[in-house]
Design a protein around this motif. Sequence first.
Motif, mmCIF file in Angstrom:
data_model
loop_
_atom_site.group_PDB
_atom_site.id
_atom_site.type_symbol
_atom_site.label_atom_id
_atom_site.label_comp_id
_atom_site.label_asym_id
_atom_site.label_seq_id
_atom_site.Cartn_x
_atom_site.Cartn_y
_atom_site.Cartn_z
ATOM 1 N N SER A 214 0.854 -1.272 0.048
ATOM 2 C CA SER A 214 0.050 0.193 -0.236
ATOM 3 C C SER A 214 0.853 1.118 0.368
ATOM 4 C CB SER A 214 -0.966 -0.136 1.137
ATOM 5 O OG SER A 214 -0.354 -0.016 2.583
ATOM 6 N N GLU A 215 2.057 1.104 0.451
ATOM 7 C CA GLU A 215 3.124 2.168 0.304
ATOM 8 C C GLU A 215 3.770 2.571 -0.780
ATOM 9 O OE1 GLU A 215 2.693 0.123 2.749
ATOM 10 O OE2 GLU A 215 2.249 1.136 4.581
ATOM 11 N N GLY A 216 3.723 1.762 -1.864
ATOM 12 C CA GLY A 216 4.165 2.034 -3.085
ATOM 13 C C GLY A 216 4.905 0.496 -3.773
ATOM 14 N N ILE A 217 5.956 0.874 -4.381
ATOM 15 C CA ILE A 217 6.830 -0.336 -5.008
ATOM 16 C C ILE A 217 8.231 -0.253 -4.324
ATOM 17 C CG2 ILE A 217 7.840 -1.097 -7.303
ATOM 18 C CD1 ILE A 217 5.606 0.593 -8.686
ATOM 19 N N LYS B 201 -3.655 -0.057 -7.993
ATOM 20 C CA LYS B 201 -2.983 -1.189 -7.549
ATOM 21 C C LYS B 201 -2.177 -1.798 -8.793
ATOM 22 C CE LYS B 201 -6.103 -2.545 -3.915
ATOM 23 N NZ LYS B 201 -6.946 -3.646 -3.352
ATOM 24 N N VAL B 202 -1.061 -2.383 -8.452
ATOM 25 C CA VAL B 202 -0.084 -3.182 -9.577
ATOM 26 C C VAL B 202 -0.656 -4.518 -9.472
ATOM 27 C CG1 VAL B 202 2.108 -3.931 -10.173
ATOM 28 C CG2 VAL B 202 1.773 -1.597 -9.105
ATOM 29 N N SER C 68 -4.220 -0.962 -12.021
ATOM 30 C CA SER C 68 -5.647 -0.915 -12.073
ATOM 31 C C SER C 68 -6.244 0.309 -12.604
ATOM 32 C CB SER C 68 -6.302 -1.265 -10.855
ATOM 33 O OG SER C 68 -5.869 -0.301 -10.011
ATOM 34 N N SER C 69 -5.409 1.333 -13.277
ATOM 35 C CA SER C 69 -5.770 2.464 -13.826
ATOM 36 C C SER C 69 -6.900 2.189 -14.923
ATOM 37 C CB SER C 69 -4.397 3.150 -14.438
ATOM 38 O OG SER C 69 -4.872 4.099 -15.337
ATOM 39 N N ALA C 70 -7.746 3.328 -15.045
ATOM 40 C CA ALA C 70 -8.580 3.136 -16.002
ATOM 41 C C ALA C 70 -8.086 3.496 -17.490
ATOM 42 C CB ALA C 70 -9.913 4.226 -15.768
ATOM 43 N N GLU C 71 -7.004 3.836 -17.453
ATOM 44 C CA GLU C 71 -6.453 4.343 -18.893
ATOM 45 C C GLU C 71 -5.588 3.223 -19.331
ATOM 46 O OE1 GLU C 71 -4.631 8.102 -19.248
ATOM 47 O OE2 GLU C 71 -5.380 8.748 -17.186
#
Length: 206
Positions: free
Chosen positions: A68-71, A95-96, A113-116
């Motif tokens: 949740s904090e990143g990569i 999310k990745v 999970s981006s909509a783009e």
Amino acid sequence: SDPPTALGSMNGVLYIFTEKSIYYILGEGPDNLGIGEFYEPKRMPSPVGASYMSPIKLVDDGLLFTCSEGIFLMTRNQEIVEIGAPVEDLLGSNKVLDMKVDTDKQIVYFQTSSAEAELITYNYGMKQWGRDVIQGASRIDSIEMNKDRLVVSTGDQLYFADSSYTDSSTYVPLRLKTAWIRLDTFQGYQRVYSFQILGEAKNPHK
């Protein structure tokens, strides 16, 4: 209360990720006759764990994982390093979902999970981040590596990486973003009229 969320292997060691912690197991384990065992799991002094079903990928520098904090990257010396800070704003609350590694180009592709229809890329050789957008697509369903080539599935379309491709004989413009340049450190600085990029041309450009 903190069950395993993902698994990874590096240097013959099995790493067990939970949402809050990271454990590792050494030893060969039982043989075909059931003789032998693993050592007891040991907890690493890690400030983070991995998100549920986080993809885990091994690159030259170590294991890549997300939370949740990143990569983050677990180095081969078991040091936990946040490498995704430069793309925090780009990643946002997404999310990745998957990672694919192109070992020849030393690039990791992150499906989110981006909509783009976009991919976040990380060149672990140069330690540089980027963003690729699939023009004409509304989403990305999956990504795969096929014969050292990235293949992107977007609904009823398949896209693959090809460095020789041009869009109707026109090369797609590239924008570059640098770190802050302290102009006041240059002797006699007054005004900047132009700048140049020092590098090697891989294909035709202006």
